[in-house]
Write an enzyme that holds these catalytic residues in place. Structure first.
Site, PDB file in Angstrom:
ATOM      1  N   ASP A   3     -91.108 -74.554 -57.029  1.00  0.00           N
ATOM      2  CA  ASP A   3     -90.197 -75.515 -56.831  1.00  0.00           C
ATOM      3  C   ASP A   3     -88.958 -75.620 -58.106  1.00  0.00           C
ATOM      4  O   ASP A   3     -87.954 -75.749 -57.687  1.00  0.00           O
ATOM      5  CB  ASP A   3     -90.585 -76.886 -56.264  1.00  0.00           C
ATOM      6  CG  ASP A   3     -91.711 -77.462 -57.026  1.00  0.00           C
ATOM      7  OD1 ASP A   3     -91.995 -76.769 -57.713  1.00  0.00           O
ATOM      8  OD2 ASP A   3     -92.229 -78.540 -56.308  1.00  0.00           O
ATOM      9  N   ASP A  35     -90.538 -63.343 -52.376  1.00  0.00           N
ATOM     10  CA  ASP A  35     -89.769 -63.131 -51.266  1.00  0.00           C
ATOM     11  C   ASP A  35     -88.537 -64.221 -51.197  1.00  0.00           C
ATOM     12  O   ASP A  35     -87.207 -63.929 -51.225  1.00  0.00           O
ATOM     13  CB  ASP A  35     -90.591 -62.958 -49.943  1.00  0.00           C
ATOM     14  CG  ASP A  35     -89.657 -62.772 -48.800  1.00  0.00           C
ATOM     15  OD1 ASP A  35     -88.706 -62.122 -48.844  1.00  0.00           O
ATOM     16  OD2 ASP A  35     -90.112 -63.179 -47.449  1.00  0.00           O
ATOM     17  N   TYR A  85     -98.910 -63.105 -46.993  1.00  0.00           N
ATOM     18  CA  TYR A  85     -98.358 -62.144 -46.039  1.00  0.00           C
ATOM     19  C   TYR A  85     -99.520 -61.295 -45.742  1.00  0.00           C
ATOM     20  O   TYR A  85     -99.095 -60.363 -44.652  1.00  0.00           O
ATOM     21  CB  TYR A  85     -97.237 -61.447 -46.541  1.00  0.00           C
ATOM     22  CG  TYR A  85     -95.894 -62.321 -46.727  1.00  0.00           C
ATOM     23  CD1 TYR A  85     -96.088 -63.701 -46.609  1.00  0.00           C
ATOM     24  CD2 TYR A  85     -94.630 -61.622 -47.015  1.00  0.00           C
ATOM     25  CE1 TYR A  85     -94.806 -64.530 -46.699  1.00  0.00           C
ATOM     26  CE2 TYR A  85     -93.623 -62.494 -47.167  1.00  0.00           C
ATOM     27  CZ  TYR A  85     -93.615 -63.857 -47.129  1.00  0.00           C
ATOM     28  OH  TYR A  85     -92.479 -64.700 -47.407  1.00  0.00           O
ATOM     29  N   ASP A 142     -84.363 -63.621 -52.671  1.00  0.00           N
ATOM     30  CA  ASP A 142     -83.017 -63.920 -52.057  1.00  0.00           C
ATOM     31  C   ASP A 142     -82.037 -64.899 -52.659  1.00  0.00           C
ATOM     32  O   ASP A 142     -80.827 -64.644 -52.751  1.00  0.00           O
ATOM     33  CB  ASP A 142     -83.417 -64.603 -50.572  1.00  0.00           C
ATOM     34  CG  ASP A 142     -83.571 -63.458 -49.313  1.00  0.00           C
ATOM     35  OD1 ASP A 142     -83.981 -62.457 -49.707  1.00  0.00           O
ATOM     36  OD2 ASP A 142     -83.272 -63.704 -48.295  1.00  0.00           O
ATOM     37  N   LYS A 182     -97.754 -72.492 -57.855  1.00  0.00           N
ATOM     38  CA  LYS A 182     -97.771 -73.806 -57.660  1.00  0.00           C
ATOM     39  C   LYS A 182     -99.235 -74.108 -57.821  1.00  0.00           C
ATOM     40  O   LYS A 182     -99.877 -74.610 -57.042  1.00  0.00           O
ATOM     41  CB  LYS A 182     -97.525 -73.815 -55.842  1.00  0.00           C
ATOM     42  CG  LYS A 182     -97.270 -75.168 -55.250  1.00  0.00           C
ATOM     43  CD  LYS A 182     -96.033 -75.954 -55.775  1.00  0.00           C
ATOM     44  CE  LYS A 182     -96.208 -77.191 -54.987  1.00  0.00           C
ATOM     45  NZ  LYS A 182     -94.976 -78.375 -55.545  1.00  0.00           N
TER      46      LYS A 182
HETATM   47  C1  IPM Z   1     -88.067 -58.574 -47.978  1.00  0.00           C
HETATM   48  C2  IPM Z   1     -88.230 -58.974 -46.556  1.00  0.00           C
HETATM   49  C3  IPM Z   1     -89.599 -58.432 -45.848  1.00  0.00           C
HETATM   50  C4  IPM Z   1     -90.835 -59.450 -46.876  1.00  0.00           C
HETATM   51  C5  IPM Z   1     -89.650 -58.927 -44.258  1.00  0.00           C
HETATM   52  C6  IPM Z   1     -88.696 -58.176 -43.496  1.00  0.00           C
HETATM   53  C7  IPM Z   1     -91.111 -58.554 -43.960  1.00  0.00           C
HETATM   54  O1  IPM Z   1     -87.692 -60.307 -46.431  1.00  0.00           O
HETATM   55  O2  IPM Z   1     -88.366 -57.459 -48.050  1.00  0.00           O
HETATM   56  O3  IPM Z   1     -87.668 -59.408 -48.691  1.00  0.00           O
HETATM   57  O4  IPM Z   1     -90.983 -60.565 -46.747  1.00  0.00           O
HETATM   58  O5  IPM Z   1     -91.094 -58.740 -47.549  1.00  0.00           O
HETATM   59 MG    MG Z   2     -87.222 -61.046 -48.173  1.00  0.00          MG
END
Ligand code: IPM
Ligand code: MG
Length: 368
Positions: free
Chosen positions: A228, A252, A147, A256, A196
């Protein structure tokens, strides 16, 4: 104690969820004899609308001068919002990446645990006839990797080519690995390091440095997990994890995934810390533009992020416990925002649907 907190309400549901986190903070701090002052600052889309850029020097300076930063969420609908017609470095997310970098917030902690009260909302099937029960924390490197590497798009002989670079140096890996092992020492003493390494050089270096750090923590068990495989294990058997250490992109994505198995992405708090425990506290979820302004968002992830702020930046452990207990009590009383309502009709009958403000008020009321 007198706390000064910079506050980024942000975009989408951000202002709604931050308002509830502030109500809860105000309530707990007053009860325990502290005072808090907020300094509102703009970042993300609202900053673009006002200043033409997602992050200003003034926002960075105000954030730096505060004791901690509380944030809602930033960004909009990436297909319809005019913010996404701007060059990438002027879009809302660039502001978030920029402030993390400017404040040196390399350690992102994202705890994912299943409240007993929400075990019916966990999408994973019961295991051996038992309700699921897991408690893990993702430690995500936040200011390096893919990133933050050089990126560009070029056209060669009429063919568009995009390039992103993943870069990690050993120092960046070492400091986040130490964070993970320190946290593991206070928990169940297991670190699962995600990489990975069967493909990527950054991952091979990651594995080598993490193994070196592990030598200073003989009590902690270290395992290496390919990303993975980790994605699969998280939905198969999340109980096996304690501390999950990841680079920026893997963390990231996996966070989620981890949030969904807790019942809703609206439950996952996060702390982003620098070397001195200065931190920015935000829910792990995004700005949910589709439900913004409807007063139906779940403010719990932001409220739990505020609790993390009390714990990590201010060492106010009782106060942080009081907030977390109030969340638990509110859930045990059957109160739910719409994202947490059980799908099963009979189970749903036992619950009371609340708005975003309703949930904030109930949690504030339940603070002891
Ligand atoms: C998170 C979000 C951010 C990230 C985005 C909005 C840049 O997805 O905080 O997880 O990838 O860090
Ligand atoms: Mg995120």
């Amino acid at each position: 104690m007198k706390l000064t907190v910079a506050c980024i309400a942000g975009d989408g549901i951000g202002p709604e969820i931050v308002a509830e986190a502030r109500l809860v903070l105000d309530t707990v701090l007053e009860k325990y004899g502290h005072t808090i002052e907020y300094k509102d600052i703009l970042m993300g889309g609202c900053s673009i609308d006002r200043y033409g850029v997602p992050l200003t020097d003034e926002t960075i300076e105000t954030a730096k001068s505060a004791d901690a930063v509380l944030m809602g969420s930033i960004g909009g609908n990436t297909t319809t919002s005019p913010w996404y017609k701007l060059p990438p470095n002027l879009r809302p997310e660039a502001g978030l990446l920029g402030i993390r970098k400017a404040l040196g917030l390399y350690a992102n902690l994202r705890p994912a645990y299943l409240f007993d009260e929400l075990s019916d909302s966990c999408p994973l099937a019961a295991k051996n006839g038992q309700k699921r029960k897991f408690d893990l924390i993702i430690v995500r490197e936040l200011t390096g990797g893919l990133y933050f590497g050089e990126r560009h798009t070029e056209e060669k002989d009429g063919v568009l080519t995009a390039v992103d670079t993943a870069v990690y140096n050993e120092n960046e890996i070492r400091r986040i690995a130490k964070t993970a092992f320190d946290i593991a020492m206070k928990r169940r003493k297991k670190v699962s390091s995600v990489d990975k390494a069967n493909v990527l050089d950054t991952s091979r270096l990651w594995r080598k440095v993490v193994a070196e750090v592990a030598r200073d923590y003989p009590e902690v068990e270290l395992e290496n997990v390919l990303v993975d495989n980790c994605a699969m294990q998280l939905v198969k058997d999340p109980e096996q994890f304690d501390v999950v250490l990841c680079g920026n992109m893997f963390g990231d994505i996996l966070s989620d995934e981890a949030s969904m198995i807790t019942g809703s992405i609206g439950m996952l708090a996060s702390a982003s810390l620098n070397a001195t425990n200065f931190g920015l506290y935000e829910p792990s979820h995004g700005s949910a533009p589709d439900i913004a302004g409807k007063n139906i968002a779940n403010p719990i992830a932001t409220i739990l992020s505020a609790a993390m702020m009390l714990r990590y930046s201010f060492d106010l452990q009782r106060e942080a416990d009081a907030v977390e207990n109030a969340v638990r009590k509110t859930l045990s009383q059957g109160f739910r925002t719409q994202d947490l309502m059980p799908e099963d009709a009979d189970e749903a009958l036992k619950c009371t649907l609340l708005t975003c403000t309703g949930m904030g008020e109930k949690i504030a009321e339940n603070i002891e």
